[in-house]
Design an enzyme around this catalytic site. Structure first.
Site, PDB file in Angstrom:
ATOM      1  CG  HIS A 112     124.814 116.847  79.561  1.00 50.15           C
ATOM      2  ND1 HIS A 112     123.828 117.714  79.143  1.00 50.15           N
ATOM      3  CD2 HIS A 112     124.995 115.981  78.543  1.00 50.15           C
ATOM      4  CE1 HIS A 112     123.437 117.366  77.919  1.00 50.15           C
ATOM      5  NE2 HIS A 112     124.131 116.316  77.533  1.00 50.15           N
TER       6      HIS A 112
ATOM      7  CG  HIS B  79     116.828 127.217  72.598  1.00 48.43           C
ATOM      8  ND1 HIS B  79     118.160 127.535  72.530  1.00 48.43           N
ATOM      9  CD2 HIS B  79     116.761 126.033  73.254  1.00 48.43           C
ATOM     10  CE1 HIS B  79     118.879 126.567  73.101  1.00 48.43           C
ATOM     11  NE2 HIS B  79     118.050 125.645  73.563  1.00 48.43           N
TER      12      HIS B  79
ATOM     13  CG  ASP C 208     123.573 120.910  81.527  1.00 51.13           C
ATOM     14  OD1 ASP C 208     123.343 119.705  81.320  1.00 51.13           O
ATOM     15  OD2 ASP C 208     122.785 121.816  81.191  1.00 51.13           O
TER      16      ASP C 208
ATOM     17  CG  LEU D 119     118.525 131.797  84.994  1.00 46.30           C
ATOM     18  CD1 LEU D 119     118.969 132.382  86.340  1.00 46.30           C
ATOM     19  CD2 LEU D 119     117.035 132.078  84.777  1.00 46.30           C
ATOM     20  NE  ARG D 120     119.335 129.352  76.768  1.00 49.36           N
ATOM     21  CZ  ARG D 120     119.723 128.095  76.838  1.00 49.36           C
ATOM     22  NH1 ARG D 120     120.881 127.764  77.388  1.00 49.36           N
ATOM     23  NH2 ARG D 120     118.977 127.133  76.340  1.00 49.36           N
TER      24      ARG D 120
ATOM     25  CG  ASP E 249     117.713 120.712  80.816  1.00 56.78           C
ATOM     26  OD1 ASP E 249     118.331 121.791  80.751  1.00 56.78           O
ATOM     27  OD2 ASP E 249     117.975 119.743  80.093  1.00 56.78           O
TER      28      ASP E 249
ATOM     29  CG  ASN F  64     124.571 126.010  78.917  1.00 55.60           C
ATOM     30  OD1 ASN F  64     123.976 126.574  79.831  1.00 55.60           O
ATOM     31  ND2 ASN F  64     123.940 125.300  77.995  1.00 55.60           N
TER      32      ASN F  64
HETATM   33  O1  DOR Z   1     118.198 120.235  75.639  1.00 60.08           O
HETATM   34  C1  DOR Z   1     119.104 120.781  76.239  1.00 60.08           C
HETATM   35  N1  DOR Z   1     119.279 122.105  76.183  1.00 60.08           N
HETATM   36  N2  DOR Z   1     119.957 120.036  76.946  1.00 60.08           N
HETATM   37  C2  DOR Z   1     121.060 120.557  77.505  1.00 60.08           C
HETATM   38  O2  DOR Z   1     121.786 119.855  78.151  1.00 60.08           O
HETATM   39  C3  DOR Z   1     121.411 121.977  77.288  1.00 60.08           C
HETATM   40  C4  DOR Z   1     120.195 122.752  77.034  1.00 60.08           C
HETATM   41  C5  DOR Z   1     120.465 124.156  76.546  1.00 60.08           C
HETATM   42  O3  DOR Z   1     121.327 124.838  77.126  1.00 60.08           O
HETATM   43  O4  DOR Z   1     119.791 124.597  75.630  1.00 60.08           O
END
Ligand code: DOR
Length: 433
Positions: free
Chosen positions: A178, A308, A151, A63-64, A304, A94
């Site tokens: 992961h 971005h 992860d 969810l960033r 997942d 993360n």
């Molecule tokens: O492709 C991925 N993007 N794999 C991951 O494990 C992390 C994720 C991300 O946070 O962008």
């Protein structure tokens, strides 16, 4: 909240399938059946020719927030989730700062309170996800956190992972790995094999994943700890997890819609929207992951969802970050790939088990999500039309990011309505707030 009446659908949950209307009052299912009627002031939603199932539960959502609100926020990600039929999401840690303390857990849970999905949180296993010192697992577990993961990276240090599993055991929590050996995966852009050679791109061998799956199965056996394997992508991983389960180890596993649907050949156009970790693999791997899901070795489908910004994904392949958005397409992709066409691999009931009640149990959300749909249960529901056809348009998505690998693809099956705690948050494919 007005009474809600889902009219004319086929109810499908872990107990089976039946023709039934569903009446919802004050957030709860109060009545189901063929002969029941809506109250005089009820909001009636059409469920005819559709399936009324428990809302979907995603074990794996980025969810960033905090830190990368340009790519996604808890609010925008939850709206995307609701449009995809989800009523609960597990937010990955993360973020920036990472979710490695009670304070950040509290912040994300707070942000989730007003959103269209219930937002649960996965905490980091190690401080800063740096793989060196354990995060305060007990403190976060006390706040209801059930899943812990670094992860984006695997815990590289076997001794630390062993300690984490031992520490987790009395807390009743699950560690989610992961699986990626960082040294073997370093510098890779895609799967290592015929296609990486052909395209001249640095590859990551299947062994980068499989060595950690192998180590962690050994550690699960040694400690008795509970382990969940995130986004499995290779035939070897599926075989090892199947064998571990047959031995009675407390392991579960998930696969993503993109690993079920796509292969490494998608990288042939050097499009960063197909760059993901673990990478898209071979046809043989894809078939093994599908078979693993059909056989129950893989318990759940998890998105997942990894948004971005366009700016980041427009960079050259070696610099663009890995990840794909998935919340708004997961059910349709999985349904199109696995349940429709000639010789479907599984029934819709089997697919929904992997998207609702099994992930709800793994995340510890089963008291509110995953059904069964009967009087006295919280109304977290999805109404899905399995015959609706539509084309994926990333520009029309609710997520703040556009990095879908499925843009332009034709889908069979679409979410019509989503009910979250008795509120119709999506009606006829439109988010209501
Ligand atoms: O492709 C991925 N993007 N794999 C991951 O494990 C992390 C994720 C991300 O946070 O962008």
């Amino acid at each position: 909240m007005p009474e809600l009446f889902l009219a004319g659908g086929t109810v499908l949950d872990a107990t089976g399938t039946r023709r039934a209307h569903v009446r919802v009052v004050d957030g709860m299912v109060v009545e189901t059946g063929d002969g029941i009627e809506a109250g005089p002031r009820a909001q009636v939603l059409d469920a005819s020719a559709a399936v009324v199932c428990p809302g979907l539960v995603d074990l794996h959502t980025h969810l960033r927030q905090p830190g990368n609100e340009e790519a996604e926020t808890v609010e925008s990600g939850s709206r995307a989730g609701a449009l995809g039929g989800y009523t609960a999401l597990v937010a990955m840690p993360n973020t920036d700062p990472p979710i490695d303390s009670a304070a950040v857990v509290r912040q994300v849970l707070e942000l989730g309170r007003a959103s269209l999905c219930e937002v649960a949180v996965a905490g980091a296993i190690t401080m800063g996800r740096a793989g060196e010192r354990l995060a305060p697992l007990a403190e976060m577990a006390e706040m209801g956190v059930r899943l812990f993961t670094d992860d984006g990276a695997g815990v590289q240090d076997g001794r630390l992972m062993r300690r984490a599993l031992e520490y987790a055991l009395p807390l009743g929590i699950t560690l989610a790995q992961h699986c990626e050996d960082a040294s073997l995966a370093a510098g890779s852009v895609m799967n290592e094999g015929e296609w990486s050679s052909r395209l001249g791109l640095p590859g990551q061998p299947a062994e980068a994943e499989e060595l950690m799956v192998m180590r962690d199965i050994a550690l699960a056996r040694m400690t008795g700890g509970r382990l969940h394997f995130l986004h499995l992508s290779t035939a070897g991983s599926v075989a090892m997890v199947g064998a571990a389960k047959a031995q009675g180890l407390a392991v579960t596993a998930e696969a993503t819609p993109h690993h079920l649907a796509l292969t490494e050949s998608c990288l042939s156009g050097y499009d960063p929207n197909f760059k993901v970790n673990p990478p898209l693999r071979t046809e043989r791997d894809r078939a093994a992951v599908r078979r693993g899901l059909a056989d129950g070795v893989i318990d759940a489908i998890a998105t997942d969802h990894a948004p971005h910004t366009q700016e980041a994904k427009e960079m050259p392949l070696d610099q663009a970050p890995p990840g794909m958005v998935g919340l708004e397409t997961a059910l349709a992709v999985a349904h199109t790939e696995l349940c429709s066409g000639e010789g479907p691999l599984m029934s819709l009931a089997e697919l929904l088990a992997a998207l609702t009640w099994r992930p709800a149990a793994i995340a510890g959300l089963h008291t509110r999500h995953g059904g069964p749909i009967e009087a006295g249960r919280p109304a977290n529901l999805c109404v899905f039309d399995p015959t609706a056809r539509w084309r994926v348009d990333p520009e029309a998505m609710a997520t703040r990011s556009r990095n879908s690998p499925f843009g332009g693809r034709e889908m069979t099956g679409r979410v019509r309505h989503t009910i979250r705690a008795g509120e119709a948050v999506v009606i006829d494919g439109q988010a209501q707030r």
